[in-house]
Design an enzyme around this catalytic site. Sequence first.
Site, PDB file in Angstrom:
ATOM      1  N   TYR A 122     -28.139  20.414 -47.549  1.00 37.10           N
ATOM      2  CA  TYR A 122     -27.811  21.353 -46.467  1.00 37.10           C
ATOM      3  C   TYR A 122     -28.053  22.770 -46.972  1.00 37.10           C
ATOM      4  CZ  TYR A 122     -24.984  23.762 -42.893  1.00 37.10           C
ATOM      5  OH  TYR A 122     -24.539  24.587 -41.889  1.00 37.10           O
ATOM      6  N   ASP A 174     -30.792  26.303 -54.325  1.00 31.10           N
ATOM      7  CA  ASP A 174     -29.727  26.739 -53.432  1.00 31.10           C
ATOM      8  C   ASP A 174     -28.417  26.489 -54.161  1.00 31.10           C
ATOM      9  OD1 ASP A 174     -27.770  27.140 -51.583  1.00 31.10           O
ATOM     10  OD2 ASP A 174     -28.627  25.843 -50.035  1.00 31.10           O
ATOM     11  N   LYS A 202     -20.207  31.560 -51.146  1.00 37.44           N
ATOM     12  CA  LYS A 202     -18.880  31.033 -51.483  1.00 37.44           C
ATOM     13  C   LYS A 202     -18.165  31.815 -52.597  1.00 37.44           C
ATOM     14  CE  LYS A 202     -20.236  26.436 -49.826  1.00 37.44           C
ATOM     15  NZ  LYS A 202     -19.523  26.147 -48.604  1.00 37.44           N
TER      16      LYS A 202
HETATM   17  C1  LIG Z   1     -25.736  24.397 -50.583  1.00 39.54           C
HETATM   18  C2  LIG Z   1     -25.387  25.185 -49.355  1.00 39.54           C
HETATM   19  N1  LIG Z   1     -26.276  26.038 -48.834  1.00 39.54           N
HETATM   20  C3  LIG Z   1     -25.994  26.774 -47.746  1.00 39.54           C
HETATM   21  C4  LIG Z   1     -24.778  26.668 -47.109  1.00 39.54           C
HETATM   22  C5  LIG Z   1     -24.467  27.503 -45.904  1.00 39.54           C
HETATM   23  O1  LIG Z   1     -23.514  28.460 -46.227  1.00 39.54           O
HETATM   24  P1  LIG Z   1     -22.601  29.138 -45.081  1.00 39.54           P
HETATM   25  O2  LIG Z   1     -21.708  28.072 -44.545  1.00 39.54           O
HETATM   26  O3  LIG Z   1     -21.882  30.237 -45.804  1.00 39.54           O
HETATM   27  O4  LIG Z   1     -23.542  29.661 -44.046  1.00 39.54           O
HETATM   28  C6  LIG Z   1     -23.822  25.790 -47.613  1.00 39.54           C
HETATM   29  C7  LIG Z   1     -22.509  25.638 -46.946  1.00 39.54           C
HETATM   30  O5  LIG Z   1     -21.702  24.816 -47.262  1.00 39.54           O
HETATM   31  C8  LIG Z   1     -24.132  25.023 -48.767  1.00 39.54           C
HETATM   32  O6  LIG Z   1     -23.251  24.167 -49.300  1.00 39.54           O
END
Ligand SMILES: Cc1ncc(COP(=O)(O)O)c(C=O)c1O
Length: 485
Positions: A202, A297, A325
């Site tokens: 994700y 990511d 985060k």
């Molecule tokens: C690996 C990863 N990338 C991107 C995101 C998206 O982040 P946000 O919820 O702050 O938009 C998340 C959210 O959990 C994530 O775990």
Amino acid sequence: MAAAITGVGAGLGVSCSSKISQGNSSGSLRYSVKMTVSVEEKKKNFTLKKSEEAFNVAKELMPGGVNSPVRAFKSVGGQPIVFDTVKGSRIRDIDGNEYIDYVGSWGPAIIGHADDEGSVIPVLPHLPSTVLAALAETMKKGTSFGAPCLLENVLAEMVISAVPSIEMVRFVNSGTEACMGVVRLARAFTARPKIIKFEGCYHGHANSFLVQAGSGVATLGLPDSPGVPKGATVDTLTAPFNDISAVENLFKTHQGEIAAIILEPVVGNSGFIAPNPDFLNAIRQLTKEHNALLIFDEVMTGFRLSYGGAQEYFGITPDLTTLGKIIGGGLPVGAYGGKREIMEMVAPAGPMYQAGTLSGNPLAMTAGIHTLKRLQEPGTYEYLNKITNELIQGILDVGKKAGHAICGGYIGGMFGFFFTEGPVNNFADAKKSDTAKFARFYRGMLEEGVYLAPSQFEAGFTSLAHTSEDIQLTIAAAEKVLKQI
Ligand SMILES: Cc1ncc(COP(=O)(O)O)c(C=O)c1O
């Protein structure tokens, strides 16, 4: 580090008391939240009546009653719990039930919620030493400037010196924004259209990522989302995680068209899935051979597996990295960064446009700075590894003893387990987990005072505030529940 941790130390059969109490440098500003729970009393009185009432109102006001789908408990049944207070390793709902929390606001709360341990930031001596007190002090100067502030420099320097691949950084407001920005940048830099992502990973909810996505998309069983135009996803190629030959085939079929591979170096959005020993190395080699960029990511893994994230932990340096985060310490934040020559394409230094009204705002920067400062203390990650190992080993042991097929793993303060024999190497393997059993386990653990992510397809998180006692209470609760389900 363990010595510096004074977690709440309570739970089943024990009376628990913890207090948020901190002041600014003059000591005039104080918060006080008390959490006191006797668990016998808690079990006797366990009710979610107020939560249910509040959620019924919420459903009329917001789609599904929530502002982010995975909070909705769809895959575990029942209604989501409405919370009131967080402190250390604990979270308390509006009915007065208290839980040991392994969600940690989905990752940011690595030093514990509402931290009051504190550490002084040498370049910002005027700021009090704890997240909450520093936020209060920063807030006195206003909440947003929409213009440069000193705090951005401080957090940028901390991120750059911590994360091996990052020579320059751009702050944004969420992980989604960071991933959108970084892919636009990779396409701009390489002048190529396509990206490769992995099934079950994700990267936020931008159109081009809603293909075989994890997190809420997996939890709710949504293959794609209506409203995403075909054109937005034609350049998104997918492969199973840990499958290097699938990636090689994509490079063969789309010669000279692939701008980048983006991946969660340790997957957290299909549950916890670690990379096979050679996988990240092979991906690094392949991207180099094909002049494509490698994007880690690290919105979830950054500062969680180790201070320098997955790239430091595995010794593999990508070209670009996204963060979120933890670097916002519980306030909205995201970031992307990488090699200077690539980052200098970002506007206004270069032509690739990306912007944000609240980006780099002083509150998010302050909370991030203080959170990273705590994480710099010696022994931090050793402690996280120790308690998370204890936790996952304990759960696997009591699960096996109760006769369940169960497997799982952890790195640093991130863990997960599946109700299947395993091994789980990719999303297809993760989907073999008995999700109905997970739902029963989940409900049982809630009643025992343990709050896990309400989905089989999400990782769990520990924090510096989790004590060994918290872990033992959690294992004891798991043992009890696993015998019943
Ligand atoms: C690996 C990863 N990338 C991107 C995101 C998206 O982040 P946000 O919820 O702050 O938009 C998340 C959210 O959990 C994530 O775990």
